[in-house]
Design an enzyme around this catalytic site. Structure first.
Site, PDB file in Angstrom:
ATOM      1  N   CYS A  81       0.835  -1.198   0.000  1.00 20.71           N
ATOM      2  CA  CYS A  81       0.000   0.000   0.000  1.00 20.71           C
ATOM      3  C   CYS A  81       0.875   1.255   0.000  1.00 20.71           C
ATOM      4  O   CYS A  81       1.493   1.587  -1.001  1.00 20.71           O
ATOM      5  CB  CYS A  81      -0.992  -0.042   1.162  1.00 20.71           C
ATOM      6  SG  CYS A  81      -2.341   1.159   1.009  1.00 20.71           S
ATOM      7  N   HIS A 173      -3.022  -5.118   1.569  1.00 24.27           N
ATOM      8  CA  HIS A 173      -2.398  -5.476   2.850  1.00 24.27           C
ATOM      9  C   HIS A 173      -2.555  -6.967   3.135  1.00 24.27           C
ATOM     10  O   HIS A 173      -3.509  -7.381   3.782  1.00 24.27           O
ATOM     11  CB  HIS A 173      -3.072  -4.709   3.991  1.00 24.27           C
ATOM     12  CG  HIS A 173      -2.910  -3.239   3.950  1.00 24.27           C
ATOM     13  ND1 HIS A 173      -1.863  -2.604   4.572  1.00 24.27           N
ATOM     14  CD2 HIS A 173      -3.645  -2.268   3.360  1.00 24.27           C
ATOM     15  CE1 HIS A 173      -1.968  -1.297   4.377  1.00 24.27           C
ATOM     16  NE2 HIS A 173      -3.036  -1.073   3.638  1.00 24.27           N
ATOM     17  N   GLU A 175      -0.784  -8.576   5.221  1.00 23.44           N
ATOM     18  CA  GLU A 175      -0.466  -8.754   6.642  1.00 23.44           C
ATOM     19  C   GLU A 175      -1.705  -8.670   7.530  1.00 23.44           C
ATOM     20  O   GLU A 175      -1.656  -9.056   8.698  1.00 23.44           O
ATOM     21  CB  GLU A 175       0.580  -7.723   7.091  1.00 23.44           C
ATOM     22  CG  GLU A 175       0.081  -6.317   7.252  1.00 23.44           C
ATOM     23  CD  GLU A 175      -0.063  -5.513   5.954  1.00 23.44           C
ATOM     24  OE1 GLU A 175      -0.367  -4.307   6.049  1.00 23.44           O
ATOM     25  OE2 GLU A 175       0.117  -6.068   4.864  1.00 23.44           O
TER      26      GLU A 175
END
Length: 189
Positions: A81, A173, A175
């Site tokens: 991002c 994202h 994560e």
């Protein structure tokens, strides 16, 4: 293997947690805030956050120059991002915005809309049998790439993942999901 996560702003803690969940043998995940800390890792992740703020901090504390030097010496880097925005050559509509210019790409910030337009969906990635779950939060898209840039993934016919040598950018994202396959992939890059 020592993996650093730039920890000056943004969701760096989520990347550290994802690296821990990945259970990669011999992995040592560390926060990176200074050129000296960057010199102690083998590869680095630039997480999501606010690109204008992070650019100013990278410049002020010399970490931006250290990242450029490390990339030139072959260190693998992955920007998610905001991290992809900072790695890009140019940010469309923001001519003075600080970037590292490590990905020969033009990116557009907030390409899917404001924070309230955030969403999750599957993204087909080159080299992966099954799609990965992409979490898109004020996510950028890649509008144009140079000849040395490989497209790794698209969403809704927009480029959302690219690679140039050992430098990777994703609009989303990973994560923020339980899926650590992209972290495993980056660790082998």
């Amino acid at each position: 293997m020592r993996v650093g996560v730039v920890a000056i702003q943004g969701d760096y803690e989520k990347h550290l947690a994802a690296l821990e969940r990945s259970e990669i043998d011999g992995l040592d995940a560390r926060e990176v805030r200074t050129p000296e800390e960057l010199a102690q890792v083998d590869r680095v992740i630039l997480p999501g956050g606010e690109s204008t703020t992070v650019g100013l901090l990278l410049e002020r504390y010399g970490l931006g120059d250290a990242l450029k030097k490390a990339a030139g010496e072959g260190m693998p880097m992955w920007g998610t991002c905001m991290g992809m925005i900072v790695l890009a050559r140019e940010v469309i509509g923001k001519p003075g915005q600080y970037t590292l210019g490590l990905l020969d790409a033009q990116v557009r910030r907030n390409a899917f809309g404001a924070q309230v337009h955030s969403f999750e969906d599957e993204v087909r990635m080159k080299g992966f049998d099954e799609p990965v779950l992409g979490v898109f939060i004020r996510a950028p898209v890649v509008e144009e790439v140079g000849p040395g840039v490989e497209e790794l993934g698209r969403y809704d016919d927009k480029i959302v993942a690219i690679r140039q040598g050992n430098v990777v950018g994703t609009s989303f994202h990973p994560e923020l999901t339980e899926d650590v396959r992209l972290h495993h992939w980056f660790a082998r890059l």
